[in-house]
Motif scaffolding. Structure first.
Motif, PDB file in Angstrom:
ATOM      1  N   HIS A  58      63.572  25.525  10.467  1.00 57.37           N
ATOM      2  CA  HIS A  58      62.514  25.061   9.585  1.00 57.37           C
ATOM      3  C   HIS A  58      61.260  24.856  10.416  1.00 57.37           C
ATOM      4  O   HIS A  58      61.103  23.861  11.103  1.00 57.37           O
ATOM      5  N   GLY A  59      60.348  25.819  10.340  1.00 55.56           N
ATOM      6  CA  GLY A  59      59.116  25.734  11.104  1.00 55.56           C
ATOM      7  C   GLY A  59      58.161  24.737  10.472  1.00 55.56           C
ATOM      8  O   GLY A  59      58.376  24.210   9.380  1.00 55.56           O
ATOM      9  N   SER A  60      57.072  24.486  11.156  1.00 53.36           N
ATOM     10  CA  SER A  60      56.065  23.558  10.688  1.00 53.36           C
ATOM     11  C   SER A  60      54.717  24.038  11.192  1.00 53.36           C
ATOM     12  O   SER A  60      54.623  24.890  12.079  1.00 53.36           O
ATOM     13  N   LYS A  61      53.673  23.485  10.621  1.00 54.62           N
ATOM     14  CA  LYS A  61      52.323  23.809  11.077  1.00 54.62           C
ATOM     15  C   LYS A  61      52.190  23.580  12.577  1.00 54.62           C
ATOM     16  O   LYS A  61      51.660  24.428  13.303  1.00 54.62           O
ATOM     17  N   ASP A  62      52.681  22.449  13.066  1.00 50.74           N
ATOM     18  CA  ASP A  62      52.555  22.144  14.495  1.00 50.74           C
ATOM     19  C   ASP A  62      53.337  23.143  15.349  1.00 50.74           C
ATOM     20  O   ASP A  62      52.877  23.557  16.422  1.00 50.74           O
ATOM     21  N   PHE A  63      54.511  23.537  14.878  1.00 54.13           N
ATOM     22  CA  PHE A  63      55.317  24.513  15.626  1.00 54.13           C
ATOM     23  C   PHE A  63      54.586  25.840  15.737  1.00 54.13           C
ATOM     24  O   PHE A  63      54.472  26.433  16.816  1.00 54.13           O
ATOM     25  N   TRP A  64      54.071  26.328  14.606  1.00 60.52           N
ATOM     26  CA  TRP A  64      53.420  27.635  14.609  1.00 60.52           C
ATOM     27  C   TRP A  64      52.094  27.606  15.359  1.00 60.52           C
ATOM     28  O   TRP A  64      51.766  28.553  16.084  1.00 60.52           O
ATOM     29  N   LEU A  65      51.334  26.526  15.217  1.00 62.19           N
ATOM     30  CA  LEU A  65      50.077  26.436  15.961  1.00 62.19           C
ATOM     31  C   LEU A  65      50.347  26.312  17.456  1.00 62.19           C
ATOM     32  O   LEU A  65      49.596  26.836  18.282  1.00 62.19           O
ATOM     33  N   GLY A  66      51.426  25.604  17.818  1.00 64.64           N
ATOM     34  CA  GLY A  66      51.796  25.522  19.226  1.00 64.64           C
ATOM     35  C   GLY A  66      52.116  26.896  19.788  1.00 64.64           C
ATOM     36  O   GLY A  66      51.716  27.242  20.914  1.00 64.64           O
ATOM     37  N   ALA A  67      52.839  27.699  19.009  1.00 64.14           N
ATOM     38  CA  ALA A  67      53.150  29.058  19.440  1.00 64.14           C
ATOM     39  C   ALA A  67      51.882  29.893  19.550  1.00 64.14           C
ATOM     40  O   ALA A  67      51.713  30.672  20.501  1.00 64.14           O
ATOM     41  N   LEU A  68      50.992  29.747  18.577  1.00 64.28           N
ATOM     42  CA  LEU A  68      49.735  30.498  18.601  1.00 64.28           C
ATOM     43  C   LEU A  68      48.907  30.128  19.829  1.00 64.28           C
ATOM     44  O   LEU A  68      48.330  31.007  20.491  1.00 64.28           O
ATOM     45  N   ARG A  69      48.865  28.851  20.145  1.00 65.54           N
ATOM     46  CA  ARG A  69      48.100  28.409  21.318  1.00 65.54           C
ATOM     47  C   ARG A  69      48.706  28.925  22.619  1.00 65.54           C
ATOM     48  O   ARG A  69      48.006  29.055  23.625  1.00 65.54           O
ATOM     49  N   SER A  70      49.988  29.202  22.622  1.00 66.51           N
ATOM     50  CA  SER A  70      50.637  29.752  23.809  1.00 66.51           C
ATOM     51  C   SER A  70      50.497  31.267  23.876  1.00 66.51           C
ATOM     52  O   SER A  70      50.191  31.834  24.940  1.00 66.51           O
ATOM     53  N   GLU A  71      50.712  31.942  22.764  1.00 77.02           N
ATOM     54  CA  GLU A  71      50.718  33.401  22.754  1.00 77.02           C
ATOM     55  C   GLU A  71      49.313  33.987  22.887  1.00 77.02           C
ATOM     56  O   GLU A  71      49.134  35.064  23.477  1.00 77.02           O
ATOM     57  N   GLY A  72      48.300  33.309  22.349  1.00 77.97           N
ATOM     58  CA  GLY A  72      46.938  33.818  22.461  1.00 77.97           C
ATOM     59  C   GLY A  72      46.481  33.977  23.903  1.00 77.97           C
ATOM     60  O   GLY A  72      46.044  35.069  24.308  1.00 77.97           O
ATOM     61  N   PRO A  73      46.552  32.939  24.712  1.00 78.54           N
ATOM     62  CA  PRO A  73      46.172  33.089  26.114  1.00 78.54           C
ATOM     63  C   PRO A  73      47.027  34.105  26.865  1.00 78.54           C
ATOM     64  O   PRO A  73      46.538  34.787  27.778  1.00 78.54           O
ATOM     65  N   ALA A  74      48.310  34.222  26.506  1.00 70.38           N
ATOM     66  CA  ALA A  74      49.170  35.219  27.153  1.00 70.38           C
ATOM     67  C   ALA A  74      48.710  36.633  26.802  1.00 70.38           C
ATOM     68  O   ALA A  74      48.750  37.542  27.636  1.00 70.38           O
ATOM     69  N   PHE A  75      48.277  36.836  25.557  1.00 71.43           N
ATOM     70  CA  PHE A  75      47.711  38.132  25.168  1.00 71.43           C
ATOM     71  C   PHE A  75      46.459  38.415  25.984  1.00 71.43           C
ATOM     72  O   PHE A  75      46.297  39.515  26.542  1.00 71.43           O
ATOM     73  N   ARG A  76      45.565  37.446  26.074  1.00 72.06           N
ATOM     74  CA  ARG A  76      44.316  37.637  26.826  1.00 72.06           C
ATOM     75  C   ARG A  76      44.604  37.929  28.292  1.00 72.06           C
ATOM     76  O   ARG A  76      43.961  38.805  28.909  1.00 72.06           O
ATOM     77  N   ALA A  77      45.562  37.233  28.868  1.00 73.60           N
ATOM     78  CA  ALA A  77      45.903  37.465  30.272  1.00 73.60           C
ATOM     79  C   ALA A  77      46.399  38.889  30.482  1.00 73.60           C
ATOM     80  O   ALA A  77      46.091  39.530  31.505  1.00 73.60           O
ATOM     81  N   ALA A  78      47.161  39.409  29.525  1.00 74.40           N
ATOM     82  CA  ALA A  78      47.679  40.775  29.658  1.00 74.40           C
ATOM     83  C   ALA A  78      46.555  41.798  29.605  1.00 74.40           C
ATOM     84  O   ALA A  78      46.492  42.713  30.429  1.00 74.40           O
ATOM     85  N   VAL A  79      45.651  41.660  28.638  1.00 77.89           N
ATOM     86  CA  VAL A  79      44.587  42.657  28.514  1.00 77.89           C
ATOM     87  C   VAL A  79      43.569  42.532  29.638  1.00 77.89           C
ATOM     88  O   VAL A  79      42.864  43.500  29.948  1.00 77.89           O
ATOM     89  N   ASP A  80      43.514  41.386  30.284  1.00 71.67           N
ATOM     90  CA  ASP A  80      42.621  41.221  31.431  1.00 71.67           C
ATOM     91  C   ASP A  80      43.102  41.989  32.657  1.00 71.67           C
ATOM     92  O   ASP A  80      42.329  42.222  33.586  1.00 71.67           O
ATOM     93  N   GLU A  81      44.373  42.385  32.667  1.00 76.02           N
ATOM     94  CA  GLU A  81      44.966  42.978  33.861  1.00 76.02           C
ATOM     95  C   GLU A  81      44.806  44.490  33.971  1.00 76.02           C
ATOM     96  O   GLU A  81      45.184  45.074  34.976  1.00 76.02           O
TER      97      GLU A  81
END
Length: 254
Positions: free
Chosen positions: A5-28
């Motif tokens: 059972h996900g929640s707003k906080d769970f999904w936003l936490g994932a978004l806050r983690s995955e976004g910077p990881a995406f940016r780090a990948a494209v920066d390389e």
């Protein structure tokens, strides 16, 4: 079947983690680097796609109505290139997170799924959109990390409770049988009955007794591998499969 059972906080936490990881990948890598998991796309096209999705979602959820918006523009006209594209993506990402964080999930907002038309649909959708495309970006730099287990479990749930019921599957139809998915790294499993043009997500396997002669398949793997195979990012051969493997194609959404 047990559900996460996900929640707003769970999904936003994932978004806050995955976004910077995406940016780090494209920066390389240079932005003209091909993305192996997305044939015919470069990193720049991946940046343009994800940034435009963020912009469109922001416009959609702030309308305050449940009727369908205008279709999202898919052509890259007017979108920046080079370093400016990364700055543009970052601005769109930051604006999306800020907006979704401040909105009540119960507010009315259109979505394309057969479920409540509320803002709460979009934090989940954006978390998974970003996670899968982070994985895509990492295939371009040969440094791929799996989708985090709890997020992948919820992503499998989204495929089964949202994508497929909305008619967004890309597999062959019609198909008849029962698919049993097992996440080997967590206590999660799913039973799906394929019924020609439709499907049913089952809560238990109690009705699958000796009198049920439907063709069946069992696919076992990590939650990340299960999710990525449903999205077509990896082949079903990465899973342990017994039974009629052809049934798995009917669950593909990417």
């Amino acid at each position: 079947m047990s559900r996460l059972h996900g929640s707003k906080d769970f999904w936003l936490g994932a978004l806050r983690s995955e976004g910077p990881a995406f940016r780090a990948a494209v920066d390389e890598a240079p932005l003209d680097t091909p993305v192996p998991s997305c044939p015919d796309w470069t990193l720049l096209e991946l940046v343009h796609h994800l940034g435009s999705v963020y912009a469109w979602v922001r416009e959609t959820v702030t309308r305050g109505v449940t009727d369908a918006p205008a279709a999202r523009r898919s052509d890259p006209t007017g979108r920046p290139d080079g370093a400016a594209a990364l700055d543009w993506w970052q601005q769109e990402f930051d604006a999306l997170v800020t907006l979704l964080d401040g909105l009540d999930p119960e507010m009315p907002a259109w979505n394309w799924a057969p479920q409540a038309k509320k803002v709460g649909f979009w934090p989940r959708r954006m978390a998974h959109e970003t996670a899968v495309h982070r994985w895509d970006a990492q295939t371009a730099i040969v440094g791929v990390e799996p989708i985090e287990t709890k997020l992948a479990v919820d992503g499998i749930g989204e495929v089964l409770d949202t994508w497929l019921p909305a008619g967004r599957g890309r597999g062959p139809k019609p198909a008849y049988g029962v698919v049993h998915l097992v996440a080997s790294d967590t206590e999660q499993e799913w039973y799906v009955r394929l019924r020609g043009e439709g499907m049913a997500l089952l809560d238990t396997d109690t009705i699958l007794d000796s009198d049920d002669h439907h063709t069946r398949v069992v696919a076992t793997g990590t939650a990340s591998d299960l999710l990525l195979s449903l999205y077509g990012r990896v082949g079903f051969e990465v899973l342990g499969v017994t039974g009629d493997a052809a049934l798995l194609d009917s669950l593909r959404v990417g």
